[in-house]
Design a protein around this motif. Structure first.
Motif, short mmCIF file in Angstrom:
data_model
loop_
_atom_site.label_atom_id
_atom_site.label_comp_id
_atom_site.label_asym_id
_atom_site.label_seq_id
_atom_site.Cartn_x
_atom_site.Cartn_y
_atom_site.Cartn_z
N UNK A 1 0.78 3.95 -3.00
CA UNK A 1 0.50 5.34 -2.64
C UNK A 1 1.63 6.27 -3.06
N UNK A 2 2.68 5.70 -3.63
CA UNK A 2 3.79 6.50 -4.13
C UNK A 2 4.82 6.89 -3.10
N UNK A 3 4.75 6.31 -1.90
CA UNK A 3 5.69 6.67 -0.84
C UNK A 3 6.98 5.86 -0.94
N UNK A 4 6.85 4.58 -1.33
CA UNK A 4 8.01 3.71 -1.50
C UNK A 4 8.23 3.39 -2.97
N UNK A 5 9.49 3.15 -3.33
CA UNK A 5 9.83 2.68 -4.67
C UNK A 5 10.53 1.35 -4.53
N UNK A 6 10.06 0.37 -5.29
CA UNK A 6 10.61 -0.98 -5.19
C UNK A 6 12.07 -1.02 -5.61
N UNK A 7 12.85 -1.79 -4.85
CA UNK A 7 14.26 -2.01 -5.20
C UNK A 7 14.43 -3.37 -5.85
N UNK A 8 13.37 -3.82 -6.54
CA UNK A 8 13.36 -5.16 -7.14
C UNK A 8 14.55 -5.37 -8.06
N UNK A 9 14.78 -4.41 -8.98
CA UNK A 9 15.86 -4.58 -9.95
C UNK A 9 17.23 -4.65 -9.27
N UNK A 10 17.43 -3.80 -8.26
CA UNK A 10 18.72 -3.78 -7.58
C UNK A 10 18.90 -4.99 -6.68
N UNK A 11 17.80 -5.42 -6.05
CA UNK A 11 17.90 -6.48 -5.05
C UNK A 11 18.08 -7.86 -5.66
N UNK B 1 25.32 -4.94 -11.83
CA UNK B 1 26.04 -4.20 -10.80
C UNK B 1 25.79 -2.70 -10.92
N UNK B 2 24.95 -2.28 -11.85
CA UNK B 2 24.65 -0.87 -12.01
C UNK B 2 23.81 -0.39 -10.83
N UNK B 3 24.10 0.80 -10.33
CA UNK B 3 23.33 1.30 -9.19
C UNK B 3 21.90 1.60 -9.58
N UNK B 4 21.02 1.44 -8.62
CA UNK B 4 19.60 1.73 -8.84
C UNK B 4 19.38 3.23 -8.86
N UNK B 5 18.89 3.75 -9.98
CA UNK B 5 18.74 5.19 -10.15
C UNK B 5 17.52 5.72 -9.40
N UNK B 6 16.54 4.84 -9.10
CA UNK B 6 15.33 5.28 -8.42
C UNK B 6 15.40 4.92 -6.94
N UNK B 7 16.21 5.67 -6.21
CA UNK B 7 16.30 5.44 -4.79
C UNK B 7 15.06 5.99 -4.10
N UNK B 8 14.76 5.43 -2.92
CA UNK B 8 13.59 5.89 -2.19
C UNK B 8 13.80 7.29 -1.65
N UNK B 9 12.78 8.15 -1.77
CA UNK B 9 12.90 9.51 -1.25
C UNK B 9 12.89 9.58 0.27
N UNK C 1 0.82 -1.21 0.00
CA UNK C 1 0.00 0.00 0.00
C UNK C 1 0.86 1.26 0.00
N UNK C 2 1.99 1.21 0.69
CA UNK C 2 2.92 2.34 0.66
C UNK C 2 3.48 2.54 -0.75
N UNK C 3 3.75 1.43 -1.44
CA UNK C 3 4.27 1.52 -2.80
C UNK C 3 3.19 2.06 -3.75
#
Length: 481
Positions: A206-216, A221-229, A202-204
């Motif tokens: 609602x736009x509060x969290x961004x999934x780290x699926x690709x990074x996790x 080894x590329x850094x995740x460009x969409x870090x959580x605010x 629900x947090x995701x």
């Protein structure tokens, strides 16, 4: 002869052991669930231990250090010097973030009467127990009781019809659970996993969290460009911290603050500390006394506030903690912290709510409800967990016709009192009434968040078959990107 001698020896051995046990003094209080006597030693000349000895005559009052237990008024002076919680309180008083009763609220009629310079929130307020709530309800006249039920029906019909189901299972959480099952590292039951995943989903959404699926779970080894605010998370009533563990693993949170007044074993802290990129801080303090603005490591850091099953008024305490009264605000109005990135609180145990701590007293007062009626509503909520939850009961029963029939049957005399009426009420109707009262209490909290200028929603985050305590308050700043 050989067999007989063995039997005699065993008999003598058993007799000696039994007599040894009987010689050892034990409390004479019978524990029916364990089918044995209490194993504690009796005190003095009594037959019972301190837990089961009958209370002495005299005035028992809550301990001023830890109100969870009571002491004789005549022994109070000596008790406060050796109360087990004394050292913890003394240690807390050394921290700048400890301010006794800062989030307690006021026992006055209006929440906006709270002024920072007035210290009435720190005055001891008498807790209204469930027994006191029940007795007050039973002492109502039947017309007063029927009028209360009509109010509940009317309020629920007006305010609680647009609550949506929002059962979520984010893909990142699904993969985390699968990995944990394969490694046998899931330390909690399936129902708790489903609740935790839905809160995060629900947090995701609602736009509060961004999934780290690709990074996790990606080999890249590329850094995740969409870090959580919101790089920091504060979990109120954290317990063992398993909700935060799933959140940190799945969403790449950098800092974690676990707020919990009790001490727990088998905590998630050990696993969290193995993450070198994660900062963990556990604050052992009552939410009522926590001044977030004085936590140095939170200064200037955007944070997300979460809580899974914050019992009773702990929800209200946590909400106040996130929205402190500005020291420069003479009107006592609460401001949204510039660092607050979002909030998600799963409410529960509404029967423990107290008028003093409730955030939106004006909501009830404007609806024509009194403090006593508020406590009656909180008492009704315990019925919501007493019945079969295979269907949504709150919308299933309208009580107005039910109590119109009571008036017709009993006439103006009202032969049966409120206690008899409640005892004769069918279990599904009791549960339906309990659910409606839960929604009314949480709707007031939702409105309080919206009055502060937040985008806020109240949803059912898990099916009632999984948990009847399935309300989730979720909010974010209105200008959130």
């Amino acid at each position: 002869m050989f067999a007989r001698s063995i039997a005699v020896s065993l008999s003598l051995c058993f007799s000696e052991c039994y007599s040894g046990i009987m010689e050892t003094k034990r409390c004479n209080f019978w524990l029916p669930n364990k089918k044995r006597f209490c194993a504690n030693s009796p005190i003095g000349d009594s037959l019972y231990c301190g837990n089961h000895n009958s209370r002495s005559e005299g005035q028992w009052i809550p301990c001023p250090i830890d109100p969870s237990h009571s002491v004789l008024e005549e022994n109070l002076k000596g008790h406060v010097k050796r109360c087990p919680l004394l050292k913890q309180v003394q240690s807390l008083s050394l921290h700048s973030f400890y301010r006794k009763g800062i989030n307690a609220g006021s026992d006055g009629e209006q929440e906006d009467k709270e002024v920072l310079g007035v210290d009435d929130s720190r005055l001891p307020a008498k807790t209204v127990s469930s027994e006191m709530k029940r007795n007050a309800l039973h002492n109502m006249s039947v017309p007063e009781f029927c009028n209360l039920l009509e109010k509940i029906e009317s309020i629920h019909e007006s305010f609680c019809k647009d609550i949506q189901d929002s059962f979520q299972m984010p893909e990142v959480c699904r993969m985390w659970i699968k990995t944990g099952e394969e490694n046998r590292k899931l330390p909690f039951q399936e129902k708790h996993i489903m609740q935790q995943a839905s809160i995060l989903g629900n947090l995701e959404n609602f736009g509060i969290l961004r999934s780290s699926l690709n990074r996790k779970f990606s080999k890249s080894e590329e850094p995740d460009k969409q870090e959580n605010p919101v790089p920091a998370v504060i979990e109120f009533g954290a317990g063992r911290g398993y909700l935060t563990q799933m959140l940190a693993d799945c969403y790449g949170i950098k800092s974690v603050f676990l707020v919990e007044r009790k001490s727990y074993k088998l905590k998630a802290d050990r696993t969290l500390r193995q993450n070198d990129s994660l900062r963990l801080e556990r604050l052992r303090i009552d939410i009522e006394d926590l001044d977030l603005t004085a936590v140095e490591s939170l200064h200037g850091v955007p944070f997300l506030a979460i809580g899974k099953h914050l019992c009773g008024d702990a929800t209200d305490l946590a909400m106040r903690c996130c929205f402190p009264v500005s020291k420069d605000n003479d009107g006592g109005q609460r401001d949204v912290s510039k660092n607050l990135g979002g909030l998600a609180i799963a409410t529960c145990c509404h029967h423990l709510c107290q008028w003093k701590h409730y955030t939106n007293k004006r909501y009830f007062l404007n609806l024509g409800m009194t403090k006593e009626e508020f406590h009656a509503i909180t008492w009704f909520t315990s019925w919501a967990v007493d019945a079969n939850h295979g269907s949504d009961l709150p919308d299933a029963t309208d009580f107005r016709s039910h109590f119109q029939s009571i008036r017709k049957e009993q006439g103006d005399g009202y032969v049966d009192g409120v206690e008899k009426i409640l005892a004769d009420m069918e279990a599904p109707k009791r549960a339906a009434l309990g659910f409606k009262c839960k929604w009314i209490i949480d709707m007031g909290r939702l409105m309080w968040l919206r009055e502060l200028g937040l985008d806020a929603e109240l949803v059912k985050y898990v099916p009632p078959t999984l948990s009847p305590e399935n309300h989730l308050l979720i909010a974010r700043p209105a200008n959130y990107l």
